[in-house]
Design a protein around this motif. Sequence first.
Motif, PDB file in Angstrom:
ATOM      1  N   MET A   1       0.904  -1.252   0.103  1.00  0.00           N
ATOM      2  CA  MET A   1      -0.356  -0.011   0.250  1.00  0.00           C
ATOM      3  C   MET A   1       0.631   1.051  -0.028  1.00  0.00           C
ATOM      4  O   MET A   1       1.381   1.340   0.594  1.00  0.00           O
ATOM      5  CB  MET A   1      -1.314   0.229   1.416  1.00  0.00           C
ATOM      6  CG  MET A   1      -2.204   1.211   1.114  1.00  0.00           C
ATOM      7  SD  MET A   1      -3.050   1.322   2.469  1.00  0.00           S
ATOM      8  CE  MET A   1      -2.876  -0.699   3.361  1.00  0.00           C
ATOM      9  N   CYS A   2       0.648   2.010  -0.592  1.00  0.00           N
ATOM     10  CA  CYS A   2       0.961   3.044  -0.580  1.00  0.00           C
ATOM     11  C   CYS A   2       0.024   4.889  -0.491  1.00  0.00           C
ATOM     12  O   CYS A   2      -0.770   4.926  -1.151  1.00  0.00           O
ATOM     13  CB  CYS A   2       2.035   3.745  -2.302  1.00  0.00           C
ATOM     14  SG  CYS A   2       2.733   5.208  -2.862  1.00  0.00           S
ATOM     15  N   GLY A   3       0.707   5.882  -0.158  1.00  0.00           N
ATOM     16  CA  GLY A   3      -0.153   6.494   0.389  1.00  0.00           C
ATOM     17  C   GLY A   3       0.229   7.270   2.017  1.00  0.00           C
ATOM     18  O   GLY A   3       1.048   7.072   2.661  1.00  0.00           O
ATOM     19  N   THR A   4      -0.266   8.313   1.872  1.00  0.00           N
ATOM     20  CA  THR A   4      -0.359   8.997   3.592  1.00  0.00           C
ATOM     21  C   THR A   4      -1.802   9.919   3.865  1.00  0.00           C
ATOM     22  O   THR A   4      -2.874   9.780   3.098  1.00  0.00           O
ATOM     23  CB  THR A   4       0.565  10.533   3.764  1.00  0.00           C
ATOM     24  OG1 THR A   4      -0.309  10.996   2.800  1.00  0.00           O
ATOM     25  CG2 THR A   4       2.120  10.480   2.602  1.00  0.00           C
ATOM     26  N   LYS A   5      -2.117   9.333   4.891  1.00  0.00           N
ATOM     27  CA  LYS A   5      -2.791   9.891   5.668  1.00  0.00           C
ATOM     28  C   LYS A   5      -3.663  11.170   5.083  1.00  0.00           C
ATOM     29  O   LYS A   5      -4.786  11.768   4.772  1.00  0.00           O
ATOM     30  CB  LYS A   5      -3.074  10.304   7.067  1.00  0.00           C
ATOM     31  CG  LYS A   5      -4.234  10.694   8.146  1.00  0.00           C
ATOM     32  CD  LYS A   5      -3.771  10.552   9.705  1.00  0.00           C
ATOM     33  CE  LYS A   5      -5.366  11.212  10.412  1.00  0.00           C
ATOM     34  NZ  LYS A   5      -4.591  10.674  12.175  1.00  0.00           N
ATOM     35  N   LYS A   6      -2.357  11.812   4.407  1.00  0.00           N
ATOM     36  CA  LYS A   6      -2.884  13.697   4.682  1.00  0.00           C
ATOM     37  C   LYS A   6      -3.648  13.381   2.885  1.00  0.00           C
ATOM     38  O   LYS A   6      -4.444  14.119   2.473  1.00  0.00           O
ATOM     39  CB  LYS A   6      -1.957  14.682   4.498  1.00  0.00           C
ATOM     40  CG  LYS A   6      -2.366  16.106   4.190  1.00  0.00           C
ATOM     41  CD  LYS A   6      -1.258  16.930   4.102  1.00  0.00           C
ATOM     42  CE  LYS A   6      -1.849  18.915   4.411  1.00  0.00           C
ATOM     43  NZ  LYS A   6      -0.589  19.248   3.982  1.00  0.00           N
ATOM     44  N   ALA A   7      -3.026  12.782   2.682  1.00  0.00           N
ATOM     45  CA  ALA A   7      -3.356  12.512   0.672  1.00  0.00           C
ATOM     46  C   ALA A   7      -3.809  10.971   0.155  1.00  0.00           C
ATOM     47  O   ALA A   7      -4.477  11.595  -0.849  1.00  0.00           O
ATOM     48  CB  ALA A   7      -1.831  12.760  -0.075  1.00  0.00           C
ATOM     49  N   GLY A   8      -3.837  10.864   1.322  1.00  0.00           N
ATOM     50  CA  GLY A   8      -4.897   8.444   0.949  1.00  0.00           C
ATOM     51  C   GLY A   8      -4.662   8.381   0.065  1.00  0.00           C
ATOM     52  O   GLY A   8      -2.976   8.583  -0.269  1.00  0.00           O
ATOM     53  N   ALA A   9      -4.608   7.349  -0.266  1.00  0.00           N
ATOM     54  CA  ALA A   9      -3.894   6.217  -0.549  1.00  0.00           C
ATOM     55  C   ALA A   9      -3.611   6.047  -2.494  1.00  0.00           C
ATOM     56  O   ALA A   9      -4.857   6.098  -2.580  1.00  0.00           O
ATOM     57  CB  ALA A   9      -4.907   4.931  -0.386  1.00  0.00           C
ATOM     58  N   GLU A  10      -2.399   6.386  -2.832  1.00  0.00           N
ATOM     59  CA  GLU A  10      -2.182   5.994  -3.998  1.00  0.00           C
ATOM     60  C   GLU A  10      -3.010   4.542  -4.615  1.00  0.00           C
ATOM     61  O   GLU A  10      -2.511   4.223  -6.044  1.00  0.00           O
ATOM     62  CB  GLU A  10      -0.793   6.830  -4.411  1.00  0.00           C
ATOM     63  CG  GLU A  10      -0.654   7.862  -3.709  1.00  0.00           C
ATOM     64  CD  GLU A  10       1.041   8.130  -4.089  1.00  0.00           C
ATOM     65  OE1 GLU A  10       1.910   7.417  -4.715  1.00  0.00           O
ATOM     66  OE2 GLU A  10       1.261   9.109  -3.337  1.00  0.00           O
ATOM     67  N   SER A  11      -2.078   3.559  -3.913  1.00  0.00           N
ATOM     68  CA  SER A  11      -2.798   2.365  -4.049  1.00  0.00           C
ATOM     69  C   SER A  11      -2.428   1.078  -3.654  1.00  0.00           C
ATOM     70  O   SER A  11      -1.996   1.022  -2.764  1.00  0.00           O
ATOM     71  CB  SER A  11      -0.889   2.062  -5.627  1.00  0.00           C
ATOM     72  OG  SER A  11       0.467   2.103  -4.772  1.00  0.00           O
ATOM     73  N   ILE A  12      -3.204  -0.301  -4.066  1.00  0.00           N
ATOM     74  CA  ILE A  12      -2.808  -0.926  -3.336  1.00  0.00           C
ATOM     75  C   ILE A  12      -2.262  -2.414  -3.590  1.00  0.00           C
ATOM     76  O   ILE A  12      -2.648  -2.638  -5.489  1.00  0.00           O
ATOM     77  CB  ILE A  12      -4.034  -1.157  -2.707  1.00  0.00           C
ATOM     78  CG1 ILE A  12      -4.759  -1.544  -3.165  1.00  0.00           C
ATOM     79  CG2 ILE A  12      -4.692  -0.581  -1.295  1.00  0.00           C
ATOM     80  CD1 ILE A  12      -6.032  -2.214  -3.065  1.00  0.00           C
ATOM     81  N   VAL A  13      -1.860  -3.551  -3.552  1.00  0.00           N
ATOM     82  CA  VAL A  13      -1.502  -4.844  -4.361  1.00  0.00           C
ATOM     83  C   VAL A  13      -2.138  -5.523  -3.286  1.00  0.00           C
ATOM     84  O   VAL A  13      -2.365  -6.224  -2.645  1.00  0.00           O
ATOM     85  CB  VAL A  13      -0.063  -4.704  -4.230  1.00  0.00           C
ATOM     86  CG1 VAL A  13       0.437  -6.318  -4.969  1.00  0.00           C
ATOM     87  CG2 VAL A  13       1.277  -3.816  -4.790  1.00  0.00           C
ATOM     88  N   VAL A  14      -3.067  -5.962  -4.642  1.00  0.00           N
ATOM     89  CA  VAL A  14      -3.756  -7.707  -3.736  1.00  0.00           C
ATOM     90  C   VAL A  14      -3.275  -8.665  -4.336  1.00  0.00           C
ATOM     91  O   VAL A  14      -2.910  -9.265  -5.556  1.00  0.00           O
ATOM     92  CB  VAL A  14      -4.817  -7.299  -4.695  1.00  0.00           C
ATOM     93  CG1 VAL A  14      -5.874  -8.658  -3.946  1.00  0.00           C
ATOM     94  CG2 VAL A  14      -6.175  -6.653  -4.614  1.00  0.00           C
TER      95      VAL A  14
END
Length: 107
Positions: free
Chosen positions: A1-14
């Motif tokens: 998972m890539c992202g920050t609390k302020k900016a939101g999640a950029e991506s997830i890997v399933v």
Amino acid sequence: MCGTKKAGAESIVVSGGYKDDEDYGNVIIYTGHGGQDSSNNQVSDQTLEDAGNAALVTSHMEGLPVRVLRGAHKGSIYAPATGYRYDGLYRVTSYGSKLGIDGFLVW
């Protein structure tokens, strides 16, 4: 998972890394991040204080899309046979916590 609390999640890997994940193709019930040991067993509760989990909440609250990548694994008929595949933009439509398969709280 890539992202920050302020900016939101950029991506997830399933990719089958969490036992509580469920993949229905266009709908993914994605277990958040944290609380696992090196054998992929949940050994402690996940929290919303984890930056990745908080990022997914921000994506939900702000209506931000999240890139989804699927990795090869036998737990999903939607996963690629080998490697990783970009599967597009998804929206986080809800979030919550529950007691996971290993007996710990997952988000």
